[in-house]
Scaffold this active site. Structure first.
Site, short mmCIF file in Angstrom:
data_model
loop_
_atom_site.label_atom_id
_atom_site.label_comp_id
_atom_site.label_asym_id
_atom_site.label_seq_id
_atom_site.Cartn_x
_atom_site.Cartn_y
_atom_site.Cartn_z
N THR A 185 10.79 6.46 6.48
CA THR A 185 12.08 6.24 7.08
C THR A 185 12.98 7.43 6.80
OG1 THR A 185 11.82 3.90 6.79
CG2 THR A 185 14.05 4.70 6.69
N VAL A 214 9.88 -6.52 11.84
CA VAL A 214 11.07 -5.69 11.63
C VAL A 214 11.31 -5.59 10.13
CG1 VAL A 214 13.56 -5.50 12.02
CG2 VAL A 214 12.09 -6.37 13.84
N GLY A 215 11.58 -4.38 9.64
CA GLY A 215 11.83 -4.18 8.22
C GLY A 215 13.32 -4.14 7.91
N ASP A 216 13.65 -3.49 6.80
CA ASP A 216 15.04 -3.46 6.33
C ASP A 216 15.91 -2.45 7.07
OD1 ASP A 216 13.37 -1.45 5.08
OD2 ASP A 216 15.11 -0.94 3.84
N THR A 236 15.08 3.47 1.71
CA THR A 236 13.71 3.65 2.19
C THR A 236 12.76 3.01 1.19
OG1 THR A 236 11.96 5.23 2.73
CG2 THR A 236 13.61 5.97 1.13
N THR A 238 9.69 -0.37 0.48
CA THR A 238 9.03 -1.62 0.86
C THR A 238 10.03 -2.53 1.58
OG1 THR A 238 8.07 -1.36 -1.33
CG2 THR A 238 7.40 -3.29 -0.09
N GLY A 239 10.02 -2.48 2.90
CA GLY A 239 11.08 -3.11 3.68
C GLY A 239 11.34 -4.57 3.34
N1 ASP Z 1 11.69 0.57 4.84
C1 ASP Z 1 10.82 0.88 5.96
C2 ASP Z 1 10.30 -0.39 6.57
O1 ASP Z 1 9.95 -1.29 5.84
C3 ASP Z 1 9.66 1.74 5.60
C4 ASP Z 1 9.99 3.04 4.90
O2 ASP Z 1 11.06 3.19 4.30
O3 ASP Z 1 9.16 3.97 4.95
O4 ASP Z 1 10.18 -0.46 7.79
#
Ligand code: ASP
Length: 320
Positions: A185, A214-216, A236, A238-239
């Site tokens: 990210t 969908v992540g964070d 950035t 583990t979403g």
């Molecule tokens: N946080 C992002 C997600 O979970 C992944 C990342 O930061 O690389 O989509």
């Protein structure tokens, strides 16, 4: 007057110095420095923090070294689904898009939602239709594809794993990290000369993620938050863990209600709370006084910051 500053990240993860060629490292350093400089230029001219973070994230999306925009990871089904968000700390206005497949710069779509929609978040085809109505560039669904990402998906499929982007190569190839792959990210936070704060985040998500996941990153308060009262944050990692901990807002809340300093609040969330839940990653944050924090609990995080008038300062590994 506040000392204006911008900070950026290009993802955190198992980035081992030993597996990175000097040439590759130089590419990352140069890209990070150039993008910090662009943000500094906007801020030096009296531009808003909102404009500086939007432009920095647009440049990170365009940069082939980072996984946002072009070079996004593949879903399990071999497609790309991109997420982005932006927040204006002056008004607490926010905009986000999730699961877009044909918008060249998701952060510009998020910005358009912030400015021209009564909503905060649009997803999928509705988000795309809105973005195109707003005059944003449309690309073919394979525009974001790269060979390296395709190989990463094949490894993840054969290992039957869903793989966090920034740790992906390490988990699937057995290498400490594959420097040929792009990680993470991207995000930016800034405070401008007028004391206004803003944050923006953009991602391709996780390799081999289920379609619709969908992540964070596009969730206001999880992967992105800005409030002039205290702090601007972009995350950035583990979403799912960053969502469950409302990581970005938690940093702001610890400062607002708990009276913690920027560094204390960032350390509490990134080094303690995220870890306890089994998450890895980092955040970038700028407070209303212009203090900068770039905490991460992983081996490395592509990162940089620059005060107006100073040289950009960039780093990748832990010891810097
Ligand atoms: N946080 C992002 C997600 O979970 C992944 C990342 O930061 O690389 O989509």
């Amino acid at each position: 007057m506040v000392r204006a500053v911008i900070a950026i990240h290009g993802g955190a993860g198992a980035i081992a110095r030993a597996s990175m060629s000097a040439e590759k490292e130089q590419h990352y350093i140069q890209a990070l420095s150039a993008i910090v400089t662009s943000g500094q230029t906007i801020l030096a001219a009296g531009g808003s923090a909102l404009d500086a973070v939007t432009e920095a994230v647009r440049l990170l999306e365009e940069c082939p070294l980072f996984n946002a925009g072009k070079g996004a990871v593949f879903t399990h089904q071999g497609t790309h689904e991109l997420d982005a968000s932006v927040m204006d700390g002056r008004t607490l206005d926010a905009g986000a898009v999730a699961g877009v497949r044909r918008v060249r710069n998701p952060v510009l779509a998020a910005r358009a939602v912030l400015e021209n929609s009564p909503h905060v978040m649009l997803i999928g085809e509705g988000a795309e239709a809105f973005a195109f109505e707003q005059g944003l560039e449309q690309v073919a669904t394979d525009f974001f594809s790269t060979q390296a990402r395709w190989q990463q998906l094949q490894r993840a499929l054969s290992a039957e794993q869903m793989v966090l982007d920034h740790d992906g190569a390490a988990q699937t190839s057995g290498d400490p990290i594959d420097p040929e792959n792009k990680f993470g990210t991207v995000g930016a936070v800034a405070v401008d000369l007028h004391g206004n704060l803003a944050a923006a985040t953009s991602t391709g998500g996780m390799t081999n993620k289920q379609t619709g996941r969908v992540g964070d990153s596009p969730i206001i308060g999880a992967g992105c938050y800005a409030n002039n009262a205290n702090v601007a944050v972009s995350c950035t990692g583990t979403g799912e863990v960053f969502m469950r901990s409302l990581a970005a807002y938690d940093i702001a809340a610890l400062m607002e209600y708990g009276g913690l300093s920027l560094k204390e609040a960032c350390d509490r969330v990134v080094m303690e709370k995220i870890r306890v839940l089994g998450g890895s990653g980092g955040a970038i944050a700028v407070d209303r006084e212009g203090n900068v924090a770039l905490p991460f609990n992983s081996e490395g995080m592509y990162r940089g910051y620059g005060y107006v008038g100073d040289e950009p300062s960039v780093g990748i590994y832990r010891e810097e």
